[in-house]
Design a protein around this motif. Structure first.
Motif, PDB file in Angstrom:
ATOM      1  N   ALA A  69       0.835  -1.191   0.000  1.00 27.55           N
ATOM      2  CA  ALA A  69       0.000   0.000   0.000  1.00 27.55           C
ATOM      3  C   ALA A  69       0.874   1.246   0.000  1.00 27.55           C
ATOM      4  CB  ALA A  69      -0.921   0.009   1.230  1.00 27.55           C
ATOM      5  N   VAL A  70       0.291   2.328  -0.450  1.00 27.84           N
ATOM      6  CA  VAL A  70       0.974   3.624  -0.443  1.00 27.84           C
ATOM      7  C   VAL A  70       0.107   4.623   0.324  1.00 27.84           C
ATOM      8  CG1 VAL A  70       2.138   3.195  -2.629  1.00 27.84           C
ATOM      9  CG2 VAL A  70      -0.068   4.375  -2.621  1.00 27.84           C
ATOM     10  N   TYR A  71       0.706   5.755   0.711  1.00 25.09           N
ATOM     11  CA  TYR A  71      -0.044   6.756   1.457  1.00 25.09           C
ATOM     12  C   TYR A  71       0.449   8.150   1.134  1.00 25.09           C
ATOM     13  CZ  TYR A  71       3.756   7.558   4.842  1.00 25.09           C
ATOM     14  OH  TYR A  71       4.951   7.901   5.445  1.00 25.09           O
ATOM     15  N   GLU A  72      -0.344   9.127   1.510  1.00 23.95           N
ATOM     16  CA  GLU A  72       0.021  10.534   1.434  1.00 23.95           C
ATOM     17  C   GLU A  72      -0.551  11.245   2.651  1.00 23.95           C
ATOM     18  OE1 GLU A  72       1.813  12.683  -0.303  1.00 23.95           O
ATOM     19  OE2 GLU A  72       2.602  11.177  -1.698  1.00 23.95           O
ATOM     20  N   VAL A  73       0.091  12.331   3.047  1.00 24.92           N
ATOM     21  CA  VAL A  73      -0.404  13.180   4.122  1.00 24.92           C
ATOM     22  C   VAL A  73      -0.360  14.622   3.637  1.00 24.92           C
ATOM     23  CG1 VAL A  73      -0.116  13.948   6.501  1.00 24.92           C
ATOM     24  CG2 VAL A  73       0.488  11.592   5.870  1.00 24.92           C
ATOM     25  N   SER A  74      -1.528  15.244   3.537  1.00 28.78           N
ATOM     26  CA  SER A  74      -1.622  16.637   3.098  1.00 28.78           C
ATOM     27  C   SER A  74      -1.981  17.524   4.284  1.00 28.78           C
ATOM     28  CB  SER A  74      -2.693  16.788   2.012  1.00 28.78           C
ATOM     29  OG  SER A  74      -2.324  16.103   0.835  1.00 28.78           O
ATOM     30  N   ALA A  75      -1.252  18.618   4.416  1.00 32.49           N
ATOM     31  CA  ALA A  75      -1.543  19.566   5.496  1.00 32.49           C
ATOM     32  C   ALA A  75      -2.841  20.314   5.221  1.00 32.49           C
ATOM     33  CB  ALA A  75      -0.389  20.551   5.650  1.00 32.49           C
ATOM     34  N   VAL A  76      -3.510  20.706   6.315  1.00 32.77           N
ATOM     35  CA  VAL A  76      -4.726  21.501   6.241  1.00 32.77           C
ATOM     36  C   VAL A  76      -4.548  22.732   7.115  1.00 32.77           C
ATOM     37  CG1 VAL A  76      -7.198  21.598   6.761  1.00 32.77           C
ATOM     38  CG2 VAL A  76      -6.190  19.494   5.821  1.00 32.77           C
ATOM     39  N   LEU A  77      -4.710  23.902   6.525  1.00 38.39           N
ATOM     40  CA  LEU A  77      -4.681  25.174   7.248  1.00 38.39           C
ATOM     41  C   LEU A  77      -5.956  25.929   6.919  1.00 38.39           C
ATOM     42  CD1 LEU A  77      -1.150  26.856   6.962  1.00 38.39           C
ATOM     43  CD2 LEU A  77      -2.288  26.063   9.031  1.00 38.39           C
TER      44      LEU A  77
END
Length: 290
Positions: free
Chosen positions: A31-39
């Motif tokens: 599996a792969v993943y991503e983490v996107s910041a939220v402001l």
């Protein structure tokens, strides 16, 4: 308060989200993943994160569950469902449930497992962005395709645990005498002349989205930088060290292997670059920060 998570086409309470024990993400870390910041309730630099997600999937011959534009629509709905102001959206795609444990890839009839959830956390005013972190060095024992953002994260977990057991916050990873990156972020040093130095892109490091943004900002602000390998010795004797990632932005490193870096406080260049990055991030998300 219960979070709403997204799983395979449905928005459900986190306690109701279930994945098969035969899912290849669970059995093989397939599996792969991503983490996107939220402001300010808005995604930061998300197009670059989704582009990297597509590259990771392509590298593993892993099928995307839907178009990238549709993924962003789902991310934004998840942010709204959880009333998230500041933090991150975690996204994971596995090859799916093949019905039993088998090393061979399943056929085309098996759908990917697609999971997303939010995490509320301070990004701009995190205490460690001011106090800095203590680091130790450990051998880099990860596989050779670190440019693919897979969920096979046991080695970074071991590195962090080693750091915690040695009175440190995190670890710098060393391979053949050279720093590759930190356990879950890119690594930078500032030399005696005030030049920013970070390792060039290759299969040895993750192609950090924040890293790339910082290089662009350095160029725009006439800050000297070099993309080149650097040694553990260089890091220990650097004027400044810092790490960068989607959810830390920039955190200063105040000691390495028990040796103070500079005066043991956040350095001038680190502080300046973080200030520039935060200003950009706040403007990009249409807010005034935390």
């Amino acid at each position: 308060m219960t979070r709403t998570v997204y799983l395979n086409g449905e928005f459900v309470a986190e306690q109701d989200a279930k994945v098969s024990v035969f899912d290849r993400g669970f059995l093989f870390a397939d599996a792969v993943y991503e983490v996107s910041a939220v402001l300010n309730g808005r995604l930061l630099d998300n197009a670059a994160h989704l582009a990297r997600l597509a590259r990771s999937c392509q590298s593993l011959d892993l099928r995307l569950p839907c178009a990238l534009g549709d993924i962003e629509i789902l991310q934004n709905r998840l942010i709204a469902e959880n009333n998230l102001h500041e933090g991150a959206v975690y996204l994971q795609i596995s090859r799916g449930n093949s019905g039993d444990r088998d090393f061979d890839f399943p056929g085309e009839n098996v759908s990917p497992t697609f999971l997303m959830f939010t995490q509320a956390r301070p990004l701009i005013d995190h205490p460690k962005s001011k106090t800095g972190i203590r680091m130790v060095s450990v051998d880099d024992i990860r596989w050779q395709r670190r440019d693919i953002k897979t969920v096979g994260l046991l080695a970074p977990c071991l590195a962090k645990e080693y750091a915690h057991k040695h009175d440190a916050d995190d670890a710098l990873l060393v391979e053949n005498g050279l720093i590759t990156e930190a356990s879950s972020s890119n690594a930078w040093i500032v030399d005696a002349d005030g030049t920013l130095i970070t390792r060039p892109l290759s299969t040895h490091i993750l192609h950090g989205i924040t890293r790339q943004a910082l290089l662009e900002l350095a160029k725009q602000n006439d800050l000297r930088f070099e993309e080149r390998p650097f040694t553990l010795e260089e890091a220990q004797n650097a004027r400044e060290i810092f790490i960068s990632s989607a959810t830390t932005f920039i955190w200063p490193v105040v000691s390495l292997n028990g040796k103070l870096i500079g005066d043991g406080k956040s350095g001038v260049m680190t502080g300046k670059l973080r200030e520039i990055y935060v200003a950009m991030a706040v403007e990009a998300t249409g807010g005034v920060g935390s």
